[in-house]
Design a protein around this motif. Structure first.
Motif, PDB file in Angstrom:
ATOM      1  N   THR A 243     -31.206 -37.862  -7.689  1.00 54.75           N
ATOM      2  CA  THR A 243     -30.376 -37.201  -8.695  1.00 54.75           C
ATOM      3  C   THR A 243     -31.092 -35.970  -9.233  1.00 54.75           C
ATOM      4  OG1 THR A 243     -31.287 -38.546 -10.506  1.00 54.75           O
ATOM      5  CG2 THR A 243     -29.355 -39.423  -9.326  1.00 54.75           C
ATOM      6  N   ASP A 244     -30.352 -35.160 -10.008  1.00 56.40           N
ATOM      7  CA  ASP A 244     -30.916 -33.930 -10.563  1.00 56.40           C
ATOM      8  C   ASP A 244     -31.467 -34.111 -11.971  1.00 56.40           C
ATOM      9  OD1 ASP A 244     -30.235 -32.470  -8.292  1.00 56.40           O
ATOM     10  OD2 ASP A 244     -28.205 -32.090  -9.045  1.00 56.40           O
TER      11      ASP A 244
ATOM     12  N   GLY B 159     -35.148 -37.655 -11.147  1.00 57.83           N
ATOM     13  CA  GLY B 159     -35.071 -37.165  -9.781  1.00 57.83           C
ATOM     14  C   GLY B 159     -36.421 -36.713  -9.244  1.00 57.83           C
TER      15      GLY B 159
ATOM     16  N   PRO C 244     -38.148 -34.041  -6.895  1.00 63.05           N
ATOM     17  CA  PRO C 244     -37.907 -32.780  -6.175  1.00 63.05           C
ATOM     18  C   PRO C 244     -38.263 -32.896  -4.696  1.00 63.05           C
ATOM     19  CG  PRO C 244     -39.028 -32.370  -8.252  1.00 63.05           C
ATOM     20  CD  PRO C 244     -39.035 -33.856  -8.049  1.00 63.05           C
TER      21      PRO C 244
END
Length: 235
Positions: free
Chosen positions: A41-42, A46, A48
């Motif tokens: 998810t962002d 999350g 990267p």
């Protein structure tokens, strides 16, 4: 009121509102599949995909300050190897290795996709798939539990600390439950937002019961979070 609550060994269910990611995470967070899904998810959980982005994220908030506080404890104990559990995105651990470039750092998590992705991002560390409840602790001079306290029940934490009864430990709490935190947990649990079950929240007295038979504790401040340095009772 909060001072009175701190002396009560109270543990309550912990919930979290993941908003738009609720369907991705599911009803209960405490399983490898849900954590692996959350890493895609962002939001703040999350992971990267690129090293540069991950490095930038590690400098956010008070993560560097937390790492400096933990590094001071590592130096105080003369620990050459540190094992950190349930590292997730390992942003704290990235800062810790900046502070202690000569230290051997073991990073564990029980979510396999997270471990695979993190291993590619963080080759300086020894990233391992590890289940706290079923796998023996890795050999290390200091064991670190940074914001993983909500993950296990009291009975399970007792088992973990008994396994580590002859080893120093640093515990950094996600939150130490006070009056306002308890009210927030109750509001969320009974709200209409269908929050995800995310483990347990504890008062200070409940935390200290987890290790009282195995370790002596010393309160420490870790950035904006509360924690404890635990030393074996036999020392």
């Amino acid at each position: 009121m909060s001072r009175v609550l701190a002396r009560l060994p109270l543990t309550v269910p912990h919930h979290y509102d993941f908003g738009a990611d609720r369907d991705r995470v599911g009803d209960d967070l405490l399983n490898p599949r849900s954590w692996d899904a959350l890493r895609h998810t962002d939001g703040p959980f999350g992971l990267p995909g690129a090293r540069e982005e991950w490095d930038r994220a590690s400098l956010g908030g008070d993560l560097p300050e937390r790492a400096r506080a933990i590094a001071a404890l590592v130096r105080r104990l003369g620990a050459g190897t540190v094992c950190s559990y349930g590292v997730g995105t390992a942003l704290l651990e990235r800062n810790l290795l900046r502070e202690l470039p000569g230290t051997s750092l073991i990073c564990t998590d029980f979510a396999p996709d997270t471990v695979r992705r993190l291993g590619a991002l963080f080759p300086e560390a020894d990233v391992r798939l590890h289940d706290l409840l079923h796998d023996p602790p890795p050999d290390a001079d200091l064991h670190l539990f940074h914001r993983v306290d909500t993950e296990l029940s009291g009975r399970d934490w007792h088992r973990v600390f008994e396994r580590l009864r002859d080893r120093p430990v640093v515990v950094v709490a996600t939150q130490v439950l006070g009056f306002h935190g308890l009210a927030a947990e109750l509001r969320l649990a009974f709200s209409r937002r269908d929050p995800t079950r995310a483990g347990w929240s504890r008062t200070e007295a409940a935390f200290r019961r987890l290790w009282r038979s195995s370790h002596l504790d010393e309160p420490v401040q870790v950035g904006g979070l509360r924690g404890w340095l635990l030393l074996p009772r036999g020392r």
